[in-house]
Design a protein around this motif. Structure first.
Motif, PDB file in Angstrom:
ATOM      1  N   THR A 128      43.374  -7.199  -3.700  1.00  9.34           N
ATOM      2  CA  THR A 128      43.691  -8.596  -3.965  1.00  9.34           C
ATOM      3  C   THR A 128      44.161  -8.701  -5.403  1.00  9.34           C
ATOM      4  N   ASP A 129      45.431  -9.010  -5.597  1.00  6.48           N
ATOM      5  CA  ASP A 129      45.977  -9.100  -6.950  1.00  6.48           C
ATOM      6  C   ASP A 129      45.486 -10.365  -7.653  1.00  6.48           C
ATOM      7  N   PHE A 130      45.562 -11.486  -6.966  1.00  6.05           N
ATOM      8  CA  PHE A 130      45.051 -12.725  -7.549  1.00  6.05           C
ATOM      9  C   PHE A 130      44.844 -13.775  -6.465  1.00  6.05           C
ATOM     10  N   THR A 131      44.027 -14.739  -6.808  1.00  4.07           N
ATOM     11  CA  THR A 131      43.839 -15.933  -5.974  1.00  4.07           C
ATOM     12  C   THR A 131      43.826 -17.135  -6.911  1.00  4.07           C
ATOM     13  N   ILE A 132      44.593 -18.148  -6.565  1.00  8.26           N
ATOM     14  CA  ILE A 132      44.647 -19.358  -7.383  1.00  8.26           C
ATOM     15  C   ILE A 132      44.218 -20.555  -6.551  1.00  8.26           C
ATOM     16  N   ILE A 133      43.322 -21.337  -7.108  1.00  9.08           N
ATOM     17  CA  ILE A 133      42.885 -22.590  -6.493  1.00  9.08           C
ATOM     18  C   ILE A 133      43.159 -23.691  -7.512  1.00  9.08           C
ATOM     19  N   SER A 134      43.971 -24.664  -7.165  1.00  6.55           N
ATOM     20  CA  SER A 134      44.417 -25.643  -8.159  1.00  6.55           C
ATOM     21  C   SER A 134      43.486 -26.829  -8.324  1.00  6.55           C
ATOM     22  N   GLN A 135      42.680 -27.114  -7.301  1.00  4.07           N
ATOM     23  CA  GLN A 135      41.793 -28.278  -7.381  1.00  4.07           C
ATOM     24  C   GLN A 135      40.652 -28.151  -6.383  1.00  4.07           C
ATOM     25  N   PRO A 136      39.532 -28.790  -6.678  1.00  6.64           N
ATOM     26  CA  PRO A 136      38.372 -28.704  -5.797  1.00  6.64           C
ATOM     27  C   PRO A 136      38.460 -29.679  -4.630  1.00  6.64           C
ATOM     28  N   GLY A 137      37.569 -29.482  -3.676  1.00  7.07           N
ATOM     29  CA  GLY A 137      37.374 -30.469  -2.618  1.00  7.07           C
ATOM     30  C   GLY A 137      38.329 -30.395  -1.449  1.00  7.07           C
ATOM     31  N   LEU A 138      39.196 -29.380  -1.418  1.00  4.00           N
ATOM     32  CA  LEU A 138      40.163 -29.275  -0.324  1.00  4.00           C
ATOM     33  C   LEU A 138      39.969 -28.007   0.504  1.00  4.00           C
ATOM     34  N   GLU A 141      39.644 -20.060 -20.011  1.00  2.00           N
ATOM     35  CA  GLU A 141      39.651 -21.476 -19.661  1.00  2.00           C
ATOM     36  C   GLU A 141      40.316 -21.742 -18.322  1.00  2.00           C
ATOM     37  N   PHE A 142      41.295 -20.937 -17.940  1.00  2.00           N
ATOM     38  CA  PHE A 142      41.992 -21.079 -16.668  1.00  2.00           C
ATOM     39  C   PHE A 142      42.505 -22.495 -16.437  1.00  2.00           C
ATOM     40  N   GLY A 143      43.120 -23.017 -17.491  1.00  2.00           N
ATOM     41  CA  GLY A 143      43.767 -24.319 -17.380  1.00  2.00           C
ATOM     42  C   GLY A 143      42.823 -25.465 -17.121  1.00  2.00           C
ATOM     43  N   GLY A 144      41.541 -25.261 -17.353  1.00  2.00           N
ATOM     44  CA  GLY A 144      40.567 -26.319 -17.121  1.00  2.00           C
ATOM     45  C   GLY A 144      40.305 -26.595 -15.652  1.00  2.00           C
ATOM     46  N   VAL A 145      40.788 -25.714 -14.764  1.00  2.00           N
ATOM     47  CA  VAL A 145      40.571 -25.890 -13.323  1.00  2.00           C
ATOM     48  C   VAL A 145      39.200 -25.321 -12.969  1.00  2.00           C
ATOM     49  N   LYS A 146      38.253 -26.188 -12.624  1.00  2.00           N
ATOM     50  CA  LYS A 146      36.867 -25.761 -12.444  1.00  2.00           C
ATOM     51  C   LYS A 146      36.668 -24.711 -11.348  1.00  2.00           C
ATOM     52  N   PRO A 147      37.369 -24.780 -10.210  1.00  2.59           N
ATOM     53  CA  PRO A 147      37.187 -23.716  -9.215  1.00  2.59           C
ATOM     54  C   PRO A 147      37.622 -22.335  -9.719  1.00  2.59           C
ATOM     55  N   MET A 148      38.437 -22.300 -10.779  1.00  3.85           N
ATOM     56  CA  MET A 148      38.875 -21.031 -11.346  1.00  3.85           C
ATOM     57  C   MET A 148      37.965 -20.552 -12.468  1.00  3.85           C
ATOM     58  N   ASP A 149      36.945 -21.324 -12.798  1.00  6.87           N
ATOM     59  CA  ASP A 149      35.995 -20.922 -13.823  1.00  6.87           C
ATOM     60  C   ASP A 149      35.440 -19.538 -13.478  1.00  6.87           C
TER      61      ASP A 149
END
Length: 223
Positions: free
Chosen positions: A73-83, A125-133
């Motif tokens: 797995t090279d990367f996984t990005i999640i942009s926002q929570p709750g979805l 910081e990952f752009g302040g996106v909490k699921p990426m913390d």
């Protein structure tokens, strides 16, 4: 939500994905836009985005190595929570990899992943996106079953400047419950293949490989 594969930098979804990458990842982890042309056209590299109402809300890149029967797995990005973006990507990715392994006449052995260790470096910081913390991600990956390989890990910067990137573990998700170690030879061959695209290897990476080549097995430890 749709799981759409990207195979060209000319795909409008790729521009959205690349912007998302620059938002959440450190600069040394993001390949330049134009340099994505060949990877996206490579049939062995699978890049998918999670699209909801026309917007790219998540992405994942991964690959399957037929000769090793492992994935990365090279990367996984999640942009926002709750979805449920993370669960959606993980489930779709695993189903695809299991299908690829089945086509290869095998059952998938497991999946590598580079996992940030916030206990080593705390300024991600990952752009302040909490699921990426990184604390959240590390715990989620632990719940999914990922283990960390028992050696100090570095990797070459994707800037191809010969710098070593630290603050990560090399993880592995075994597909069987009784797998507690990996052949060091598999790890070495995998890493050499994976980073063959970067000619400027840092000395720390070369020394890491040399140490691995002296081992027979590497333990899988809890995250």
């Amino acid at each position: 939500m749709e799981f759409n594969r990207i195979i060209s930098i000319n795909d409008p979804l790729f521009k959205s994905m690349h912007e998302l990458m620059k938002k959440v990842f450190p600069p040394e982890e993001v390949l330049e836009f134009d340099l994505w042309k060949e990877p996206l056209e490579d049939p062995g590299i699978r890049v998918f985005v999670a699209v909801h109402n026309g917007d790219v809300l998540g992405a994942t890149e991964y690959r399957y190595y037929e000769d090793f029967n492992v994935a990365m797995t090279d990367f996984t990005i999640i942009s926002q929570p709750g979805l449920g973006i993370g669960a959606f990507l993980a489930q779709k990715r695993l189903a695809d990899l299991q299908s690829l392994a089945a086509e290869n006449g095998k059952t998938l052995t497991g999946m590598f992943a580079e996992i940030y260790d916030p206990y080593q470096v705390e300024n991600y910081e990952f752009g302040g996106v909490k699921p990426m913390d990184p604390y959240v991600r590390r715990e989620v990956l632990s719940h999914l079953g990922y283990k960390r390989l028992d050696f100090t890990y570095v990797h070459p910067s994707w800037n191809n400047d010969g710098e070593a990137v630290t603050g990560l573990d090399l993880g592995f998700l075994p597909m069987t419950e009784n797998l507690y170690e990996l052949e060091a030879d598999l790890i070495v061959h995998f890493l050499k293949r994976y980073y063959s695209v970067l000619p400027n290897k840092p000395q720390a990476w070369l020394e890491m490989i040399e140490k691995l080549e002296t081992k027979e097995k590497v333990a899988l430890l809890p995250l």
